[in-house]
Design a protein around this motif. Structure first.
Motif, mmCIF file in Angstrom:
data_model
loop_
_atom_site.group_PDB
_atom_site.id
_atom_site.type_symbol
_atom_site.label_atom_id
_atom_site.label_comp_id
_atom_site.label_asym_id
_atom_site.label_seq_id
_atom_site.Cartn_x
_atom_site.Cartn_y
_atom_site.Cartn_z
ATOM 1 N N TYR A 84 85.567 79.592 42.545
ATOM 2 C CA TYR A 84 86.493 78.908 43.054
ATOM 3 C C TYR A 84 87.175 79.557 44.314
ATOM 4 C CZ TYR A 84 85.486 74.974 40.145
ATOM 5 O OH TYR A 84 84.861 73.969 39.471
ATOM 6 N N TYR A 85 87.421 79.063 45.326
ATOM 7 C CA TYR A 85 88.189 79.889 46.535
ATOM 8 C C TYR A 85 87.439 80.919 46.821
ATOM 9 C CZ TYR A 85 91.871 76.577 45.013
ATOM 10 O OH TYR A 85 92.700 75.626 44.609
ATOM 11 N N ASN A 86 87.947 81.877 47.217
ATOM 12 C CA ASN A 86 87.050 83.083 47.606
ATOM 13 C C ASN A 86 87.290 84.277 46.696
ATOM 14 O OD1 ASN A 86 89.577 83.682 48.083
ATOM 15 N ND2 ASN A 86 89.173 84.844 50.012
ATOM 16 N N THR A 87 87.385 83.804 45.067
ATOM 17 C CA THR A 87 87.779 84.810 44.306
ATOM 18 C C THR A 87 86.797 86.046 44.001
ATOM 19 O OG1 THR A 87 88.999 82.870 43.299
ATOM 20 C CG2 THR A 87 88.471 85.027 41.879
ATOM 21 N N MET A 88 85.536 85.521 43.931
ATOM 22 C CA MET A 88 84.462 86.889 43.511
ATOM 23 C C MET A 88 84.349 87.625 44.671
ATOM 24 S SD MET A 88 82.963 87.565 40.992
ATOM 25 C CE MET A 88 82.205 88.971 40.816
ATOM 26 N N ASP A 89 84.715 87.099 45.969
ATOM 27 C CA ASP A 89 84.537 88.138 47.212
ATOM 28 C C ASP A 89 85.733 88.878 47.332
ATOM 29 O OD1 ASP A 89 81.953 87.096 48.250
ATOM 30 O OD2 ASP A 89 82.955 85.594 49.352
ATOM 31 N N THR A 90 86.718 88.299 46.946
ATOM 32 C CA THR A 90 87.899 89.171 46.908
ATOM 33 C C THR A 90 88.027 90.149 45.890
ATOM 34 O OG1 THR A 90 89.492 87.183 47.734
ATOM 35 C CG2 THR A 90 90.585 88.799 46.525
ATOM 36 N N LEU A 91 87.504 90.061 44.794
ATOM 37 C CA LEU A 91 87.313 90.680 43.550
ATOM 38 C C LEU A 91 86.570 91.971 44.006
ATOM 39 C CD1 LEU A 91 87.204 88.447 40.465
ATOM 40 C CD2 LEU A 91 89.001 89.787 41.376
ATOM 41 N N ILE A 92 85.236 91.731 44.415
ATOM 42 C CA ILE A 92 84.366 92.708 44.746
ATOM 43 C C ILE A 92 84.676 93.694 46.133
ATOM 44 C CG2 ILE A 92 82.337 91.686 43.530
ATOM 45 C CD1 ILE A 92 81.312 90.646 46.123
ATOM 46 N N GLU A 93 85.688 93.021 46.855
ATOM 47 C CA GLU A 93 85.890 93.826 47.974
ATOM 48 C C GLU A 93 87.152 94.622 47.442
ATOM 49 O OE1 GLU A 93 86.980 90.956 51.046
ATOM 50 O OE2 GLU A 93 85.010 90.122 51.334
ATOM 51 N N ASP A 94 87.819 94.572 46.560
ATOM 52 C CA ASP A 94 89.169 95.457 45.983
ATOM 53 C C ASP A 94 88.566 96.646 45.422
ATOM 54 O OD1 ASP A 94 91.348 96.426 44.594
ATOM 55 O OD2 ASP A 94 91.952 94.696 43.956
ATOM 56 N N LYS A 95 88.775 97.817 45.874
ATOM 57 C CA LYS A 95 88.125 99.043 45.616
ATOM 58 C C LYS A 95 88.917 99.618 44.238
ATOM 59 C CE LYS A 95 84.895 98.741 48.320
ATOM 60 N NZ LYS A 95 83.775 98.045 47.949
ATOM 61 N N SER A 96 89.995 98.910 43.902
ATOM 62 C CA SER A 96 90.800 99.333 42.764
ATOM 63 C C SER A 96 90.553 98.898 41.522
ATOM 64 C CB SER A 96 92.306 99.212 42.970
ATOM 65 O OG SER A 96 92.630 97.884 42.766
ATOM 66 N N LEU A 97 89.579 97.755 41.485
ATOM 67 C CA LEU A 97 88.842 97.304 40.221
ATOM 68 C C LEU A 97 87.222 97.533 40.361
ATOM 69 C CD1 LEU A 97 87.835 94.370 40.865
ATOM 70 C CD2 LEU A 97 90.221 93.949 41.266
ATOM 71 N N LYS A 98 86.767 97.006 39.055
ATOM 72 C CA LYS A 98 85.295 97.283 38.746
ATOM 73 C C LYS A 98 85.396 95.801 38.088
ATOM 74 C CE LYS A 98 84.561 101.291 39.686
ATOM 75 N NZ LYS A 98 83.699 101.739 40.799
ATOM 76 N N THR A 99 84.208 94.842 38.575
ATOM 77 C CA THR A 99 83.841 93.696 38.061
ATOM 78 C C THR A 99 82.624 93.885 37.079
ATOM 79 O OG1 THR A 99 82.502 93.258 40.022
ATOM 80 C CG2 THR A 99 84.622 92.369 40.062
ATOM 81 N N VAL A 100 82.611 93.251 35.954
ATOM 82 C CA VAL A 100 81.725 93.353 35.011
ATOM 83 C C VAL A 100 81.290 91.975 34.566
ATOM 84 C CG1 VAL A 100 80.912 94.170 32.907
ATOM 85 C CG2 VAL A 100 82.394 95.558 34.223
ATOM 86 N N TYR A 101 79.996 91.337 34.961
ATOM 87 C CA TYR A 101 79.419 90.193 34.250
ATOM 88 C C TYR A 101 78.899 90.246 32.968
ATOM 89 C CZ TYR A 101 75.821 86.410 34.492
ATOM 90 O OH TYR A 101 75.227 85.342 33.809
ATOM 91 N N LEU A 102 79.298 89.688 32.004
ATOM 92 C CA LEU A 102 78.863 89.500 30.721
ATOM 93 C C LEU A 102 77.758 88.550 30.525
ATOM 94 C CD1 LEU A 102 82.182 90.063 28.583
ATOM 95 C CD2 LEU A 102 80.453 91.931 29.528
ATOM 96 N N ASN A 103 76.483 88.940 30.623
ATOM 97 C CA ASN A 103 75.491 87.898 30.758
ATOM 98 C C ASN A 103 74.804 87.487 29.596
ATOM 99 O OD1 ASN A 103 73.142 86.680 31.510
ATOM 100 N ND2 ASN A 103 72.197 88.239 32.604
ATOM 101 N N VAL A 104 74.895 86.290 28.928
ATOM 102 C CA VAL A 104 74.480 85.852 27.687
ATOM 103 C C VAL A 104 73.466 84.769 28.010
ATOM 104 C CG1 VAL A 104 75.505 84.712 25.638
ATOM 105 C CG2 VAL A 104 76.668 86.525 26.843
ATOM 106 N N THR A 105 72.552 84.669 26.995
ATOM 107 C CA THR A 105 71.603 83.548 27.267
ATOM 108 C C THR A 105 71.974 82.093 26.826
ATOM 109 O OG1 THR A 105 70.588 84.048 24.945
ATOM 110 C CG2 THR A 105 69.689 85.324 26.899
ATOM 111 N N ILE A 106 71.437 81.023 27.151
ATOM 112 C CA ILE A 106 71.955 79.788 27.036
ATOM 113 C C ILE A 106 71.802 79.673 25.363
ATOM 114 C CG2 ILE A 106 71.401 77.277 27.200
ATOM 115 C CD1 ILE A 106 70.427 77.957 30.106
#
Length: 172
Positions: A84-106
């Motif tokens: 929602y909004y531009n949240t993911m783009d904001t997160l990945i542009e912020d160099k003071s944080l790391k984004t981690v996707y926890l991928n789980v199967t259905i």
């Protein structure tokens, strides 16, 4: 540095976030808990009383405030937050944080969520495994493009210790 955990509901963001926090001596914040404390209502009550759009607006406000005031913090987002909004783009542009996707199967998600539907507003109406599988599949189809923008993608189908170790190896 902040570490932001993203993924579908029941992907282990809170459990893994708490464990990572202990190991790294970082604070742990679950965005849903931050919202519940700030609004003095459960997520379910917010959905019921004010609707999903209101919740998403508040979610964005609380996340923005949390990111401004936090350092050395593990933040577990709600499953829909990155979408929602531009949240993911904001997160990945912020160099003071790391984004981690926890991928789980259905199938693993269905198994984890099977007895939790009443606690989760988006799936509270679902009564069978087949319907839950279909719902998750459709939802993931919509959300995965946002999740996949994360800097790190981690297989989170296994045990907590192995997932945490994998995250630490990738981050440091």
């Amino acid at each position: 540095m902040n570490i932001v955990l993203i993924g579908y509901m029941a992907s282990g963001k809170s459990k893994i976030g708490k464990e990572l926090g202990k190991i790294l001596s970082y604070d742990f914040k679950d965005l849903d808990n931050v919202i519940e404390n700030g609004e003095n209502k459960t997520v379910r009550e917010i959905f019921e009383d004010s609707g999903e759009l209101y919740f998403r607006k508040k979610e964005k406000e609380y996340l923005d405030a949390l990111l401004k005031q936090s350092s050395n913090t593990i933040i577990a987002l709600g499953g829909g937050t990155p979408c929602y909004y531009n949240t993911m783009d904001t997160l990945i542009e912020d160099k003071s944080l790391k984004t981690v996707y926890l991928n789980v199967t259905i199938p693993v998600l269905v198994n984890r969520l099977n007895n939790e539907t009443s606690k989760r507003p988006l799936i509270a109406h679902i009564k069978t495994d087949a319907l839950l599988t279909e719902f998750i599949g459709k939802h993931l189809f919509e959300r995965v493009p946002f999740y996949n923008k994360a800097e790190f993608k981690i297989d989170a189908n296994g045990d907590v210790d192995g997932i945490v170790e994998n995250i630490l190896l990738r981050l440091f």
